[in-house]
Design an enzyme around this catalytic site. Structure first.
Site, short mmCIF file in Angstrom:
data_model
loop_
_atom_site.label_atom_id
_atom_site.label_comp_id
_atom_site.label_asym_id
_atom_site.label_seq_id
_atom_site.Cartn_x
_atom_site.Cartn_y
_atom_site.Cartn_z
N ARG A 156 -13.01 0.87 6.99
CA ARG A 156 -12.72 2.30 7.12
C ARG A 156 -11.93 2.83 5.92
O ARG A 156 -12.24 3.88 5.36
CB ARG A 156 -11.92 2.56 8.40
CG ARG A 156 -12.65 2.38 9.70
CD ARG A 156 -11.73 2.78 10.85
NE ARG A 156 -12.34 2.61 12.15
CZ ARG A 156 -12.26 1.50 12.88
NH1 ARG A 156 -11.59 0.46 12.41
NH2 ARG A 156 -12.85 1.44 14.06
N ILE A 157 -10.88 2.10 5.55
CA ILE A 157 -10.01 2.58 4.47
C ILE A 157 -10.73 2.52 3.13
O ILE A 157 -10.65 3.45 2.32
CB ILE A 157 -8.70 1.79 4.45
CG1 ILE A 157 -7.89 2.07 5.73
CG2 ILE A 157 -7.88 2.13 3.22
CD1 ILE A 157 -6.70 1.17 5.92
N ARG A 178 -17.27 -9.01 2.16
CA ARG A 178 -17.83 -10.30 2.60
C ARG A 178 -19.20 -10.15 3.24
O ARG A 178 -19.99 -11.10 3.24
CB ARG A 178 -16.87 -10.97 3.59
CG ARG A 178 -15.61 -11.53 2.93
CD ARG A 178 -14.67 -12.11 3.94
NE ARG A 178 -14.14 -11.10 4.84
CZ ARG A 178 -13.30 -11.35 5.83
NH1 ARG A 178 -12.91 -12.59 6.06
NH2 ARG A 178 -12.86 -10.37 6.59
N ALA A 235 -3.04 -2.92 0.80
CA ALA A 235 -3.49 -3.78 1.90
C ALA A 235 -2.30 -4.54 2.48
O ALA A 235 -1.49 -3.97 3.21
CB ALA A 235 -4.58 -4.72 1.39
N ARG A 236 -2.19 -5.80 2.17
CA ARG A 236 -1.04 -6.63 2.54
C ARG A 236 -0.55 -7.32 1.28
O ARG A 236 -1.33 -7.67 0.39
CB ARG A 236 -1.41 -7.67 3.61
CG ARG A 236 -1.54 -7.09 5.01
CD ARG A 236 -0.19 -6.70 5.56
NE ARG A 236 -0.24 -6.19 6.93
CZ ARG A 236 -0.25 -4.90 7.25
NH1 ARG A 236 -0.27 -3.99 6.29
NH2 ARG A 236 -0.27 -4.53 8.51
N GLU A 265 7.86 -9.14 1.42
CA GLU A 265 8.48 -7.87 1.78
C GLU A 265 9.61 -8.05 2.80
O GLU A 265 9.46 -8.83 3.74
CB GLU A 265 7.36 -7.00 2.39
CG GLU A 265 7.64 -5.53 2.47
CD GLU A 265 6.38 -4.76 2.85
OE1 GLU A 265 6.45 -3.97 3.79
OE2 GLU A 265 5.33 -4.97 2.20
N HIS A 283 6.29 0.69 1.02
CA HIS A 283 5.34 0.60 2.14
C HIS A 283 5.21 1.95 2.86
O HIS A 283 5.51 2.08 4.05
CB HIS A 283 5.77 -0.50 3.12
CG HIS A 283 4.61 -1.06 3.88
ND1 HIS A 283 4.46 -2.41 4.13
CD2 HIS A 283 3.53 -0.47 4.47
CE1 HIS A 283 3.35 -2.61 4.82
NE2 HIS A 283 2.77 -1.45 5.04
N GLY A 285 2.32 3.62 3.22
CA GLY A 285 0.91 3.85 3.51
C GLY A 285 0.60 4.83 4.62
O GLY A 285 -0.25 5.69 4.49
#
Length: 317
Positions: A156-157, A178, A235-236, A265, A283, A285
């Site tokens: 989605r993002i 993927r 993302a992460r 983090e 962070h 987002g």
């Protein structure tokens, strides 16, 4: 039913939760500590955790018969929860997909523009009182319009980022995912290798966190970027090998980076903080009131469904 809310949430969410449950609400903004994690499973019927509340396999092993029936995660990413261990313990896990999409995509564009145009560096210059006025070669950055963009992860993002960049900035978009992605109307080309997606003017990382994507962006992936390339991560943090990124930035292997997340983090290495060619955000987002409220209400929908014995709207385990 007893509900634990692990971090302060917007007022509208707290009011809605208290109208439906017996709520215990922590005022601490830090993640649950080891004792609190175990007490959450032991003493509450439902838990609304969020990023950093690490419900690991060991936590579930220490509470083999938890009272808790659901961890309704506040956030789309849930790699801080061992979903397999939760399922084995009879605890369901949900998340909040959809609510975060547009805000996170907007933040990706914020970082891309700030880094390309050296906005963070310029803002620091003005605040320092050392700016001596405009001149033709002052702080020359990189033009964004019409450039090539690589997106790692087309969920989605990723799709929301691609739409903004192609239709808003005329960018040629390529992506690595993927599995095959079909999205009619989106002018983006899927490439077969990670290296092909990295070999672009800008690269945005938009994959889920977890063991499968940890250090996906390593030294080899960074080496596939052009020297003028700019990397954006929303993302992460541990998707990127932070040490490899620092080395690539220090040596000029890539031109810059825009980061909203970090590998350990909230610790951000001094070597990263010392670099002027990096935009660093804390962070942010999904940090918009409307978005955080929507996330909380979505988590609450899952909690109410669990309490009423209905199918969970957003199950992940």
């Amino acid at each position: 039913m007893r509900l634990l809310i692990t971090r302060p949430l917007p007022d509208a969410v707290m009011q809605a939760a208290r109208a439906r449950f017996e709520v215990t609400a922590r005022t601490n903004t830090l993640p649950l500590d080891d004792a609190e994690l175990r007490a959450a499973l032991r003493d509450h019927d439902l838990v609304l955790p969020t990023l950093g509340d690490r419900f690991s396999a060991q936590v579930f092993a220490d509470v083999p018969q938890p009272r808790a029936r659901l961890l309704a995660n506040f956030g789309v990413g849930y790699n801080h929860i061992d979903a397999v261990a939760a399922r084995a313990a009879g605890v369901a896990v949900t998340n909040t997909p959809g609510a975060v999409t547009d805000a996170t995509a907007d933040l990706a564009l914020t970082l891309l523009l700030m880094t390309a145009r050296r906005a963070g560096e310029g803002e620091r210059l003005v605040r320092s009182g050392q700016w001596q006025g405009w001149h033709p070669t002052q702080m020359l950055g990189t033009h964004v319009f019409g450039k090539r963009l690589g997106i790692i992860g087309m969920g989605r993002i990723g799709k929301a980022i691609a739409w903004r960049c192609h239709y808003g900035f005329g960018m040629e978009v390529r992506f690595y995912n993927r599995s095959p992605v079909v999205h009619p109307g989106l002018l983006a080309d899927q490439v077969e290798t990670l290296a092909a997606a990295m070999n672009n003017d800008f690269v945005v990382i938009a994959v889920p966190g977890g063991a499968e994507t940890r250090h996906l962006i390593d030294a080899a992936a960074l080496a596939a970027m052009p020297r003028h390339g700019i990397l954006i991560n929303i993302a992460r943090g541990d998707v990127v090998d932070e040490a490899a990124l620092i080395a690539a930035l220090q040596t000029g292997q890539i031109a810059g980076a825009g980061l909203d997340v970090y590998e350990h983090e909230p610790h951000v290495p001094e070597a990263l903080r010392a670099l002027d060619n990096v935009t660093l955000l804390p962070h942010l987002g999904t940090a918009a009131l409307e978005v955080r409220t929507a996330m909380g209400l979505m988590a609450l929908d899952n909690l109410i469904a669990c309490a009423e014995g209905r199918p969970l709207p957003n199950p992940v385990a």
